[in-house]
Design an enzyme around this catalytic site. Structure first.
Site: not given
Ligand code: C5P
Length: 245
Positions: A72, A131, A69, A67, A223, A40
Site C-alpha cells: 500500500d 511463484t 504481504k 503472512d 500440506r 505462519k
Molecule cells: O501446502 P504448501 O506446502 O504448498 O504451502 C505452502 C505455503 O507457502 C502456503 O501458505 C503458501 O501460501 C505459501 N507460499 C507459497 N509460494 C510462494 C509464497 C508463499 O507456496 N511463492
C-alpha cells in the site's frame, strides 16, 4: 555443511496454518509445537479469525509469522507494520513491488513498535515475484521485460537497500539470491515437499534437506504435514531426512 542438531532444525521449520477453522489451527499448534519453531498465519486464517490464534502460539513459546504481504502507500504500511508488531508477530512480509519507500516505512513502523513494546527485533521479509507469476504473465500482463529471475534479484536488492531482512523465494532461486545478496540475507522457502509426499498444486518443489543444503534459512511446511494421516510421524520423517542428509 555441518550436521544440524534437532534444535537447529526446529528453528528452521515454519508451519503454514492454512486451515479452515480456528480449532484445526489450534490442534496443529498443540500437536506440532515441539517440532516447529514458527507458525505462519496466512490470509485464510487471518481473514476468518483475525488474531485469535496469536496467544495460543505465544503460550507455546513459538514464533508467530503473520503472512499478510502488505502492499500500500508508505504511510498506510508504516501504521499497519506498527500494529502487526504490537499484536505479537515476530515475522511479517511486504511485497517488494510496493517500492523502496514503502519497505522503509514498514521497517520504521515495525521498529517503533518493537522499541515501544520491547520485543525481539522484527524480521521483515519481502515477497519478490509470486511463484504463480510466469515469465509470460510478467511480460504480457505486467509489461515487464525482465525474466522472473532477473526481476527477483532486482527486487531483492531493493529489499536489502530498504532494510528488509530477507526475501520469500522458491528454493530453486536460493543459490543465486545468496550469491547476489550475501549469506546474511535471509531466504525463506515455500514449495517444500519430502520425497514421499504428493506435490499438490506446487510446480517447482524441493525437498527439505536439499533446501537446507542450498542455504535456506527457513523452510515452510504446509500440506506435506497438515494433510498427512499422521502429522507427528510426517514431521519426524522430515527431521530424519534432514538429519541423515
Ligand atoms: O501446502 P504448501 O506446502 O504448498 O504451502 C505452502 C505455503 O507457502 C502456503 O501458505 C503458501 O501460501 C505459501 N507460499 C507459497 N509460494 C510462494 C509464497 C508463499 O507456496 N511463492
Amino acid at each position: 555443511m555441518n550436521k544440524l542438531t534437532k534444535e537447529q532444525i526446529k528453528e528452521k521449520l515454519v508451519l503454514a496454518l492454512d486451515v479452515e477453522t480456528i480449532e484445526e489451527a489450534k490442534n496443529l499448534v498443540d500437536e506440532l509445537s515441539p517440532y516447529i519453531g514458527t507458525f505462519k498465519v496466512g490470509l485464510q486464517l487471518f481473514c476468518g479469525y483475525g488474531l485469535e490464534i496469536v496467544n495460543y502460539i505465544k503460550e507455546k513459546n513459538s514464533n508467530f509469522f503473520l503472512d499478510v504481504k502488505l502492499h500500500d502507500i508508505p504511510n498506510t504500511v508504516e501504521k499497519a507494520s506498527y500494529n502487526v508488531i504490537k499484536n505479537g508477530a515476530n515475522f511479517f512480509n511486504v511485497h517488494a513491488t510496493g517500492g523502496i519507500d514503502m519497505m522503509k516505512a514498514a521497517r520504521k513502523g515495525a521498529d517503533e513498535a518493537s522499541e515501544k513494546y520491547n520485543t525481539k527485533k522484527p524480521i521483515i521479509l519481502a515477497v519478490t515475484v509470486l511463484t504463480s507469476i510466469s515469465d509470460e504473465i510478467l511480460k504480457q500482463e505486467l509489461a515487464n521485460n525482465l525474466t522472473s529471475e532477473e526481476f527477483v534479484i532486482k527486487l531483492a536488492k531493493n529489499a536489502k537497500e530498504a532494510g528488509m531482512n530477507g526475501v520469500v523465494a522458491s528454493a530453486k532461486e536460493l543459490k543465486l539470491i545468496k550469491k547476489e545478496l550475501g549469506d546474511d540475507f535471509i531466504v525463506l522457502t515455500p514449495g517444500i515437499r519430502p520425497k514421499w509426499s504428493c506435490k499438490d498444486d506446487q510446480k517447482r518443489i524441493v525437498t527439505p534437506s536439499d533446501a537446507i543444503k542450498d542455504g535456506s534459512d527457513y523452510i515452510v511446511l504446509g500440506r506435506a504435514v497438515t494433510k498427512a494421516d499422521n502429522r507427528i510421524n510426517a514431521t519426524e520423517r522430515i527431521y530424519q531426512e534432514i538429519l541423515e542428509s
